[in-house]
Scaffold this motif. Structure first.
Motif, short mmCIF file in Angstrom:
data_model
loop_
_atom_site.label_atom_id
_atom_site.label_comp_id
_atom_site.label_asym_id
_atom_site.label_seq_id
_atom_site.Cartn_x
_atom_site.Cartn_y
_atom_site.Cartn_z
N HIS A 138 0.83 -1.19 0.00
CA HIS A 138 0.00 0.00 0.00
C HIS A 138 0.87 1.26 0.00
O HIS A 138 2.04 1.23 0.38
CB HIS A 138 -0.90 0.02 1.24
N ASN A 139 0.31 2.37 -0.41
CA ASN A 139 1.01 3.64 -0.36
C ASN A 139 1.21 4.07 1.10
O ASN A 139 0.37 3.78 1.96
CB ASN A 139 0.23 4.72 -1.10
N PHE A 140 2.30 4.79 1.35
CA PHE A 140 2.56 5.29 2.70
C PHE A 140 3.47 6.50 2.61
O PHE A 140 4.18 6.71 1.61
CB PHE A 140 3.22 4.21 3.57
N ASP A 141 3.45 7.31 3.66
CA ASP A 141 4.39 8.42 3.78
C ASP A 141 5.63 7.94 4.51
O ASP A 141 5.59 6.94 5.25
CB ASP A 141 3.74 9.58 4.53
N PHE A 142 6.73 8.67 4.35
CA PHE A 142 8.00 8.25 4.93
C PHE A 142 8.64 9.43 5.65
O PHE A 142 8.70 10.54 5.12
CB PHE A 142 8.94 7.74 3.83
N ALA A 143 9.11 9.17 6.87
CA ALA A 143 9.81 10.19 7.65
C ALA A 143 11.11 9.60 8.17
O ALA A 143 11.16 8.43 8.57
CB ALA A 143 8.94 10.67 8.81
N LYS A 144 12.16 10.41 8.17
CA LYS A 144 13.46 9.96 8.69
C LYS A 144 14.02 11.02 9.62
O LYS A 144 14.88 11.82 9.25
CB LYS A 144 14.43 9.66 7.55
N PRO A 191 8.93 -7.06 4.32
CA PRO A 191 8.28 -8.22 3.70
C PRO A 191 6.81 -8.36 4.09
O PRO A 191 5.98 -8.78 3.27
CB PRO A 191 9.10 -9.40 4.23
N THR A 192 6.49 -8.00 5.33
CA THR A 192 5.10 -8.07 5.77
C THR A 192 4.24 -7.08 5.00
O THR A 192 3.10 -7.38 4.61
CB THR A 192 5.01 -7.78 7.28
N MET A 193 4.78 -5.89 4.75
CA MET A 193 4.05 -4.90 3.96
C MET A 193 3.90 -5.34 2.51
O MET A 193 2.85 -5.11 1.89
CB MET A 193 4.77 -3.55 4.04
N LYS A 194 4.92 -5.97 1.97
CA LYS A 194 4.85 -6.45 0.59
C LYS A 194 3.74 -7.49 0.42
O LYS A 194 3.12 -7.58 -0.64
CB LYS A 194 6.20 -7.05 0.17
N GLN A 195 3.51 -8.27 1.47
CA GLN A 195 2.44 -9.25 1.44
C GLN A 195 1.08 -8.65 1.81
O GLN A 195 0.09 -9.36 1.89
CB GLN A 195 2.77 -10.40 2.39
N ARG A 196 1.06 -7.34 2.05
CA ARG A 196 -0.15 -6.61 2.42
C ARG A 196 -0.75 -7.12 3.74
O ARG A 196 -1.96 -7.08 3.95
CB ARG A 196 -1.20 -6.66 1.30
N LEU A 197 0.13 -7.60 4.62
CA LEU A 197 -0.31 -8.02 5.95
C LEU A 197 -0.17 -6.88 6.95
O LEU A 197 -0.64 -6.99 8.08
CB LEU A 197 0.53 -9.22 6.42
N ALA A 198 0.47 -5.81 6.54
CA ALA A 198 0.58 -4.60 7.35
C ALA A 198 0.50 -3.41 6.41
O ALA A 198 1.03 -3.46 5.29
CB ALA A 198 1.89 -4.57 8.13
N ALA A 199 -0.15 -2.35 6.85
CA ALA A 199 -0.33 -1.19 5.99
C ALA A 199 -0.24 0.11 6.79
O ALA A 199 -1.22 0.84 6.93
CB ALA A 199 -1.68 -1.27 5.27
N PRO A 200 0.94 0.41 7.34
CA PRO A 200 1.09 1.67 8.08
C PRO A 200 0.90 2.87 7.15
O PRO A 200 1.29 2.83 5.98
CB PRO A 200 2.52 1.59 8.61
N ALA A 201 0.33 3.92 7.69
CA ALA A 201 0.14 5.14 6.90
C ALA A 201 1.45 5.93 6.78
O ALA A 201 1.68 6.62 5.79
CB ALA A 201 -0.94 6.00 7.53
N VAL A 202 2.28 5.82 7.83
CA VAL A 202 3.56 6.54 7.86
C VAL A 202 4.64 5.60 8.40
O VAL A 202 4.46 4.98 9.46
CB VAL A 202 3.50 7.79 8.78
N LEU A 203 5.74 5.50 7.68
CA LEU A 203 6.90 4.77 8.19
C LEU A 203 7.88 5.79 8.74
O LEU A 203 8.27 6.73 8.05
CB LEU A 203 7.57 3.96 7.07
N VAL A 204 8.28 5.58 10.00
CA VAL A 204 9.22 6.48 10.65
C VAL A 204 10.54 5.74 10.82
O VAL A 204 10.69 4.88 11.70
CB VAL A 204 8.68 6.95 12.02
#
Length: 262
Positions: free
Chosen positions: A2-8, A35-48
Motif C-alpha cells: 500500500h502507499n505510505f508516507d515516509f519520515a526519517k 516483507p510483511t508490507m509487501k504481502q499486504r499483511l501490514a499497511a502503516p500510513a507513515v513509516l518512521v
C-alpha cells in the motif's frame, strides 16, 4: 504494498513526535516489516525510520555494561562487541545472511520479538536492560509472549545495556532455509549465578530454563545437566521439529553452550 508516507528524523524527540501521528509505524532494519508490507499483511500510513538517529547507533562500554544502540546493525555488533562480549558478537555474526546482518538491527529484533529470533536469548540471559525514550525495562519484564513485549504504543527502544558475564556462549540449531533458530540457547555465568535463555522452542517465545540455572550455578559443567529434562508440553511443534525434538535440543544445546563458554 500500500502507499505510505515516509519520515526519517535525526533525533529521538523528533521520532517520538512522528510516531504520534495516526497510523505511524517505526522502521528500523525493516527485515520483518518490509516483507510483511509487501504481502499486504501490514499497511502503516507513515513509516518512521530510526536509522538516521546517530544517538541510537554504535557499541561502547558504559555504566552497567556494554551499551548497544538500538539502530546498530547486526554486522556492527558482531565487529564492535567482540573485544568486550564475544558471545554477543558471535550471536550477531550468525544471524541470517550478510544482507540481513547489514540491515537488521538489535532494536528491531527485540521490538518484534519473533519467537525464533536470536537477540531475545542474549538479552534475557544477560539480564540486560532495555532503554526506551520513556523508561528502563528489565529483560525479565520486557518479553511477554509471542511477538509481545512491554513496549507501549509509540515507545522507542533506544539502547540495550548488557551486563558483561564472566563466561558466556550462544549455540543454536539453524532452520536451514531461514537461519532462524529452530532452537537456540544462550548461557551466561555471573558471580551471582548462571542465566540460561532459550529461543525458538517455547510456546510463549523466549524463556529462562530455571532448573538448568540452578544446576549450573552449583556446577558450571555440561555434566550438571545430566539428570535434567525439559517438558515437551511447553514446546512448539511444527513441520521443522516436534515438541519432543525441541525439548531434547534445549538440553543438548545448553550443554554445548556451557562447554563452549568454559
Amino acid at each position: 504494498m500500500h502507499n505510505f508516507d515516509f519520515a526519517k528524523p535525526s533525533t529521538i524527540a523528533d521520532a517520538a513526535k512522528a510516531l504520534a501521528a495516526e497510523g505511524a509505524q517505526a522502521l528500523s532494519g525493516g527485515q520483518t516489516l518490509i516483507p510483511t508490507m509487501k504481502q499486504r499483511l501490514a499497511a502503516p500510513a507513515v513509516l518512521v525510520s530510526l536509522t538516521g538517529i546517530r544517538e541510537m547507533q554504535g557499541v561502547c562500554l558504559g555504566e552497567g555494561g556494554l551499551h548497544v544502540g538500538a539502530a546498530t546493525p547486526h554486522a556492527v555488533v558482531a565487529r564492535e562487541a567482540r573485544a568486550h562480549y564475544p558471545a554477543l558478537a558471535d550471536l550477531a555474526g550468525g544471524i541470517g545472511d550478510p544482507s540481513v546482518r547489514s540491515r537488521g538491527t538489535i532494536g528491531g529484533s527485540i521490538a518484534n520479538n519473533d519467537p525464533a529470533a536470536c537477540y531475545p536469548a542474549a538479552v534475557l540471559a544477560s539480564g540486560a536492560t532495555v532503554v526506551t525514550d520513556r523508561r528502563r525495562i528489565a529483560a525479565d519484564d520486557y518479553f511477554q509472549g509471542l511477538f509481545t513485549t512491554a513496549l507501549e504504543a509509540g515507545e522507542i527502544v533506544t539502547t540495550v545495556i548488557f551486563p558483561i558475564p564472566q563466561k558466556a556462549a550462544y549455540v543454536k540449531f539453524n532452520q536451514p532455509a531461514s537461519r532462524f533458530a529452530l532452537t537456540g540457547v544462550f548461557v551466561a555465568k555471573f558471580a551471582s549465578g548462571v542465566r540460561v535463555a532459550v529461543t525458538g522452542a517455547g510456546n510463549d517465545g523466549v524463556f529462562r530454563w530455571a532448573e538448568a540455572e540452578r544446576a549450573l550455578s552449583a556446577d558450571f559443567s555440561a555434566s550438571a545437566l545430566s539428570g535434567l529434562s525439559v517438558d515437551p508440553a511447553g514446546m512448539m511443534s511444527d513441520l521443522h521439529g516436534s515438541a519432543a525434538y525441541r525439548a531434547n535440543l534445549v538440553k543438548v544445546l545448553t550443554g554445548r553452550a556451557v562447554t563452549a563458554a568454559g
